[in-house]
Design a protein around this motif. Structure first.
Motif, PDB file in Angstrom:
ATOM      1  N   SER A 256      36.965  54.085  41.847  1.00  0.00           N
ATOM      2  CA  SER A 256      36.255  52.813  41.696  1.00  0.00           C
ATOM      3  C   SER A 256      35.265  52.794  40.541  1.00  0.00           C
ATOM      4  N   LYS A 257      34.682  53.942  40.190  1.00  0.00           N
ATOM      5  CA  LYS A 257      33.711  53.966  39.102  1.00  0.00           C
ATOM      6  C   LYS A 257      34.352  54.062  37.720  1.00  0.00           C
ATOM      7  N   CYS A 258      35.637  54.314  37.675  1.00  0.00           N
ATOM      8  CA  CYS A 258      36.320  54.392  36.387  1.00  0.00           C
ATOM      9  C   CYS A 258      36.481  52.977  35.835  1.00  0.00           C
ATOM     10  N   ALA A 259      36.042  52.775  34.611  1.00  0.00           N
ATOM     11  CA  ALA A 259      36.079  51.448  33.997  1.00  0.00           C
ATOM     12  C   ALA A 259      37.502  50.890  33.942  1.00  0.00           C
ATOM     13  N   ASP A 260      38.486  51.749  33.762  1.00  0.00           N
ATOM     14  CA  ASP A 260      39.882  51.319  33.704  1.00  0.00           C
ATOM     15  C   ASP A 260      40.537  51.278  35.079  1.00  0.00           C
ATOM     16  N   GLY A 261      39.854  51.805  36.078  1.00  0.00           N
ATOM     17  CA  GLY A 261      40.407  51.858  37.430  1.00  0.00           C
ATOM     18  C   GLY A 261      41.253  53.082  37.688  1.00  0.00           C
ATOM     19  N   ILE A 262      41.910  53.596  36.650  1.00  0.00           N
ATOM     20  CA  ILE A 262      42.770  54.773  36.794  1.00  0.00           C
ATOM     21  C   ILE A 262      42.202  55.902  35.939  1.00  0.00           C
TER      22      ILE A 262
ATOM     23  N   TYR B  42      35.592  67.318  37.647  1.00  0.00           N
ATOM     24  CA  TYR B  42      34.423  66.615  37.102  1.00  0.00           C
ATOM     25  C   TYR B  42      34.515  65.109  37.342  1.00  0.00           C
ATOM     26  N   ALA B  43      35.715  64.552  37.306  1.00  0.00           N
ATOM     27  CA  ALA B  43      35.888  63.125  37.619  1.00  0.00           C
ATOM     28  C   ALA B  43      35.421  62.849  39.050  1.00  0.00           C
ATOM     29  N   GLU B  44      35.740  63.748  39.965  1.00  0.00           N
ATOM     30  CA  GLU B  44      35.276  63.606  41.344  1.00  0.00           C
ATOM     31  C   GLU B  44      33.746  63.643  41.426  1.00  0.00           C
ATOM     32  N   ARG B  45      33.139  64.539  40.654  1.00  0.00           N
ATOM     33  CA  ARG B  45      31.671  64.633  40.642  1.00  0.00           C
ATOM     34  C   ARG B  45      31.036  63.363  40.092  1.00  0.00           C
ATOM     35  N   LEU B  46      31.635  62.795  39.046  1.00  0.00           N
ATOM     36  CA  LEU B  46      31.117  61.536  38.508  1.00  0.00           C
ATOM     37  C   LEU B  46      31.244  60.412  39.533  1.00  0.00           C
ATOM     38  N   GLN B  47      32.372  60.379  40.230  1.00  0.00           N
ATOM     39  CA  GLN B  47      32.609  59.357  41.249  1.00  0.00           C
ATOM     40  C   GLN B  47      31.542  59.435  42.350  1.00  0.00           C
ATOM     41  N   GLU B  48      31.127  60.638  42.713  1.00  0.00           N
ATOM     42  CA  GLU B  48      30.158  60.847  43.793  1.00  0.00           C
ATOM     43  C   GLU B  48      28.710  60.746  43.328  1.00  0.00           C
TER      44      GLU B  48
ATOM     45  N   ASP C 287      23.769  58.461  40.228  1.00  0.00           N
ATOM     46  CA  ASP C 287      23.136  58.084  38.963  1.00  0.00           C
ATOM     47  C   ASP C 287      24.131  57.490  37.964  1.00  0.00           C
ATOM     48  N   VAL C 288      25.419  57.578  38.275  1.00  0.00           N
ATOM     49  CA  VAL C 288      26.472  57.087  37.379  1.00  0.00           C
ATOM     50  C   VAL C 288      26.967  55.733  37.862  1.00  0.00           C
ATOM     51  N   LYS C 289      26.884  54.736  36.960  1.00  0.00           N
ATOM     52  CA  LYS C 289      27.369  53.392  37.290  1.00  0.00           C
ATOM     53  C   LYS C 289      28.882  53.298  37.090  1.00  0.00           C
ATOM     54  N   GLU C 290      29.371  53.788  35.933  1.00  0.00           N
ATOM     55  CA  GLU C 290      30.805  53.807  35.652  1.00  0.00           C
ATOM     56  C   GLU C 290      31.092  54.876  34.625  1.00  0.00           C
ATOM     57  N   PHE C 291      32.367  55.225  34.492  1.00  0.00           N
ATOM     58  CA  PHE C 291      32.748  56.205  33.469  1.00  0.00           C
ATOM     59  C   PHE C 291      34.132  55.874  32.927  1.00  0.00           C
TER      60      PHE C 291
ATOM     61  N   ASP D 125      36.247  63.689  26.485  1.00  0.00           N
ATOM     62  CA  ASP D 125      36.804  63.739  27.835  1.00  0.00           C
ATOM     63  C   ASP D 125      36.187  62.697  28.766  1.00  0.00           C
ATOM     64  N   PHE D 126      34.853  62.597  28.803  1.00  0.00           N
ATOM     65  CA  PHE D 126      34.192  61.638  29.687  1.00  0.00           C
ATOM     66  C   PHE D 126      33.013  60.971  28.998  1.00  0.00           C
ATOM     67  N   VAL D 127      32.930  59.657  29.137  1.00  0.00           N
ATOM     68  CA  VAL D 127      31.770  58.888  28.711  1.00  0.00           C
ATOM     69  C   VAL D 127      31.317  58.107  29.945  1.00  0.00           C
ATOM     70  N   ALA D 128      30.139  58.466  30.445  1.00  0.00           N
ATOM     71  CA  ALA D 128      29.628  57.836  31.664  1.00  0.00           C
ATOM     72  C   ALA D 128      28.420  56.971  31.326  1.00  0.00           C
ATOM     73  N   THR D 129      28.323  55.833  31.981  1.00  0.00           N
ATOM     74  CA  THR D 129      27.151  54.967  31.862  1.00  0.00           C
ATOM     75  C   THR D 129      26.301  55.187  33.103  1.00  0.00           C
ATOM     76  N   LYS D 130      25.068  55.615  32.868  1.00  0.00           N
ATOM     77  CA  LYS D 130      24.163  55.858  33.983  1.00  0.00           C
ATOM     78  C   LYS D 130      23.543  54.544  34.450  1.00  0.00           C
ATOM     79  N   MET D 131      22.915  54.555  35.600  1.00  0.00           N
ATOM     80  CA  MET D 131      22.312  53.355  36.181  1.00  0.00           C
ATOM     81  C   MET D 131      21.263  52.731  35.262  1.00  0.00           C
ATOM     82  N   ASP D 132      20.579  53.566  34.451  1.00  0.00           N
ATOM     83  CA  ASP D 132      19.559  53.037  33.535  1.00  0.00           C
ATOM     84  C   ASP D 132      20.158  52.530  32.224  1.00  0.00           C
ATOM     85  N   GLY D 133      21.495  52.601  32.090  1.00  0.00           N
ATOM     86  CA  GLY D 133      22.166  52.088  30.899  1.00  0.00           C
ATOM     87  C   GLY D 133      22.444  53.132  29.835  1.00  0.00           C
ATOM     88  N   ASP D 134      21.843  54.310  29.947  1.00  0.00           N
ATOM     89  CA  ASP D 134      22.078  55.383  28.975  1.00  0.00           C
ATOM     90  C   ASP D 134      23.484  55.952  29.143  1.00  0.00           C
ATOM     91  N   LEU D 135      24.022  56.483  28.041  1.00  0.00           N
ATOM     92  CA  LEU D 135      25.332  57.120  28.084  1.00  0.00           C
ATOM     93  C   LEU D 135      25.190  58.622  28.296  1.00  0.00           C
TER      94      LEU D 135
END
Length: 128
Positions: free
Chosen positions: A17-23, A34-40, A43-47, A64-74
């Protein structure tokens, strides 16, 4: 960090669900975990996975991964096997990625490596 169109290993596709593309598309165990860790991570809004780095002089590569945190930082993470860390090309690609993102104002850049295998007192790997 992988070349554009990387096809050397099997691609695992999963819905998150947090993946911007869905997949989420991962190419090894480190990326998958690491994708599982980002999902859980709360502090991560989407990746996003396999994000193209535009305009590199060394060729076309993806982070490999670009995550957007809740505060908007990458937050940028590159996944590397421990045994590849000492290879000159790996070091060059990681430097290119870090410099690419720094030029764009990203300060939270890092690498994710596999766990070091633990050995018991006899020098043998644990069995369990």
């Amino acid at each position: 960090m992988k070349p554009k169109g990387y096809k050397r290993t099997r691609c695992e596709k999963r819905n998150m669900s947090k993946c911007a593309d869905g997949i989420v598309r991962t190419y090894n165990a480190i990326e998958s975990k690491y994708a599982e860790r980002l999902q859980e991570n709360s502090d991560v809004k989407e990746f996003r996975c396999q994000v193209m780095l535009e305009g590199l002089e060394i060729g076309e590569y993806c982070s490999d991964f670009v995550a957007t945190k809740m505060d908007g930082d990458l937050m940028i993470r590159e996944c590397v096997f421990r045994k590849h860390l000492t290879k000159p090309m790996t070091a060059k690609l990681l430097d290119e990625s870090r410099n690419y993102w720094r030029r764009r104002g990203v300060t939270d850049w890092g690498i994710v490596v596999d766990k070091k295998k633990e050995e018991d007192a006899n020098g043998e790997e644990p069995t369990a």
